[in-house]
Design a protein around this motif. Structure first.
Motif, PDB file in Angstrom:
ATOM      1  N   LYS A 163     -14.477 -27.947 -62.759  1.00 40.93           N
ATOM      2  CA  LYS A 163     -14.707 -29.019 -63.737  1.00 40.93           C
ATOM      3  C   LYS A 163     -16.033 -29.725 -63.461  1.00 40.93           C
ATOM      4  O   LYS A 163     -16.831 -29.953 -64.374  1.00 40.93           O
ATOM      5  N   LEU A 220     -13.772 -23.895 -78.667  1.00 37.01           N
ATOM      6  CA  LEU A 220     -14.374 -25.118 -78.123  1.00 37.01           C
ATOM      7  C   LEU A 220     -15.879 -24.863 -77.998  1.00 37.01           C
ATOM      8  O   LEU A 220     -16.357 -24.334 -76.994  1.00 37.01           O
ATOM      9  N   LYS A 236     -13.582 -15.452 -72.774  1.00 40.99           N
ATOM     10  CA  LYS A 236     -14.783 -16.261 -72.959  1.00 40.99           C
ATOM     11  C   LYS A 236     -15.121 -16.384 -74.444  1.00 40.99           C
ATOM     12  O   LYS A 236     -15.454 -17.471 -74.928  1.00 40.99           O
ATOM     13  N   LEU A 240     -16.547 -33.044 -70.708  1.00 40.87           N
ATOM     14  CA  LEU A 240     -15.232 -32.582 -71.146  1.00 40.87           C
ATOM     15  C   LEU A 240     -14.193 -33.653 -70.846  1.00 40.87           C
ATOM     16  O   LEU A 240     -14.205 -34.231 -69.756  1.00 40.87           O
ATOM     17  N   VAL A 291      -9.899 -25.366 -71.246  1.00 38.92           N
ATOM     18  CA  VAL A 291     -10.884 -24.444 -70.676  1.00 38.92           C
ATOM     19  C   VAL A 291     -10.265 -23.688 -69.509  1.00 38.92           C
ATOM     20  O   VAL A 291     -10.340 -22.454 -69.420  1.00 38.92           O
ATOM     21  N   GLU A 307      -9.578 -31.328 -72.704  1.00 36.58           N
ATOM     22  CA  GLU A 307     -10.468 -30.191 -72.984  1.00 36.58           C
ATOM     23  C   GLU A 307     -10.603 -29.298 -71.756  1.00 36.58           C
ATOM     24  O   GLU A 307     -10.573 -28.075 -71.871  1.00 36.58           O
ATOM     25  N   PHE A 308     -10.744 -29.923 -70.578  1.00 38.18           N
ATOM     26  CA  PHE A 308     -10.877 -29.089 -69.389  1.00 38.18           C
ATOM     27  C   PHE A 308      -9.602 -28.291 -69.131  1.00 38.18           C
ATOM     28  O   PHE A 308      -9.672 -27.123 -68.741  1.00 38.18           O
ATOM     29  N   ILE A 352     -18.973 -27.495 -64.520  1.00 42.15           N
ATOM     30  CA  ILE A 352     -19.169 -27.448 -65.972  1.00 42.15           C
ATOM     31  C   ILE A 352     -19.735 -28.770 -66.470  1.00 42.15           C
ATOM     32  O   ILE A 352     -20.634 -28.797 -67.324  1.00 42.15           O
ATOM     33  N   HIS A 358      -8.109 -20.503 -69.677  1.00 36.02           N
ATOM     34  CA  HIS A 358      -8.742 -19.214 -69.965  1.00 36.02           C
ATOM     35  C   HIS A 358      -9.185 -18.481 -68.697  1.00 36.02           C
ATOM     36  O   HIS A 358      -9.637 -17.345 -68.759  1.00 36.02           O
ATOM     37  N   MET A 406     -18.262 -25.192 -74.979  1.00 41.35           N
ATOM     38  CA  MET A 406     -18.342 -24.163 -73.939  1.00 41.35           C
ATOM     39  C   MET A 406     -19.371 -23.097 -74.289  1.00 41.35           C
ATOM     40  O   MET A 406     -19.962 -22.495 -73.388  1.00 41.35           O
ATOM     41  N   LEU A 461     -12.594 -18.708 -76.021  1.00 41.86           N
ATOM     42  CA  LEU A 461     -12.854 -20.073 -75.580  1.00 41.86           C
ATOM     43  C   LEU A 461     -14.040 -20.676 -76.331  1.00 41.86           C
ATOM     44  O   LEU A 461     -13.970 -21.806 -76.826  1.00 41.86           O
ATOM     45  N   CYS A 462     -15.119 -19.924 -76.449  1.00 44.81           N
ATOM     46  CA  CYS A 462     -16.311 -20.436 -77.132  1.00 44.81           C
ATOM     47  C   CYS A 462     -16.060 -20.645 -78.626  1.00 44.81           C
ATOM     48  O   CYS A 462     -16.599 -21.581 -79.223  1.00 44.81           O
TER      49      CYS A 462
END
Length: 188
Positions: A6, A118, A111, A15, A23, A19-20, A9, A26, A121, A114-115
């Motif tokens: 965390k 959100l 990934k 975040l 993330v 949100e984290f 990032i 994933h 990311m 995730l992108c």
């Protein structure tokens, strides 16, 4: 350890805790032993790895059987074979643990999801990729335009804490010099 990712990032994007958590869902966690390969040339590289702790080398074996070390990965860095990861081709690099290593990993598919879900990311991974390209460019320019002494000094600046953690033969391979030349450089 989750907090470590965390914080890493959040050096790039902000975040919320929620949100984290999204993330983090994933990612998977995986540990490797010293000498174990994370990625091996000729195999597929399905994951990008964030190093929680440990030390790895990224290398390629040339046609003559000589190992060429491209980079070292330490805590809070990312390692993969970018070409293999992004094109779904077989790896041309070996990533091997020099110490017991713990990682968080994310597959290419996770990934992408995730992108898409959100977009913050996507910005994070784009910035990460840009920084990796800058590092690679510096490495290439250092190899083609600096003498051995300057390459050694650059290594010491880039990896100040690794001189005690890495065998001298690997440092010599990274610098593109013989073990004997490295010995002279370190005593100069």
């Amino acid at each position: 350890m989750k907090q470590q990712l965390k914080q890493h990032i959040e050096k790039t994007i902000a975040l919320s805790d929620r949100e984290f958590d999204f993330v983090f869902s994933h990612f998977d966690q995986k540990s490797f032993l010293k000498h174990q390969f994370i990625i091996q040339e000729g195999n597929y590289a399905h994951n990008d790895y964030f190093l929680i702790n440990g030390l790895v080398k990224s290398s390629h074996i040339g046609e003559e059987g000589k190992e060429h070390i491209l980079q070292f990965g330490t805590e809070n860095s990312w390692v993969s074979d970018p070409q293999a990861y992004h094109t779904h081709a077989k790896a041309t690099l070996n990533i091997q643990c020099l110490e017991d290593t713990q990682t968080y990993l994310i597959s290419f598919q996770e990934k992408e999801k995730l992108c898409a879900d959100l977009t913050k990311m996507e910005k994070f991974f784009s910035k990460k990729t840009s920084l990796e390209q800058i590092t690679l460019q510096r490495r290439i320019l250092c190899l083609i335009s600096n003498n051995a002494q300057n390459r050694y000094e650059d290594f010491l600046r880039q990896y100040p804490n690794l001189i005690q953690r890495i065998p001298k033969t690997m440092i010599a391979s990274y610098l593109g010099v013989s073990r004997e030349t490295l010995s002279r450089l370190s005593h100069a």
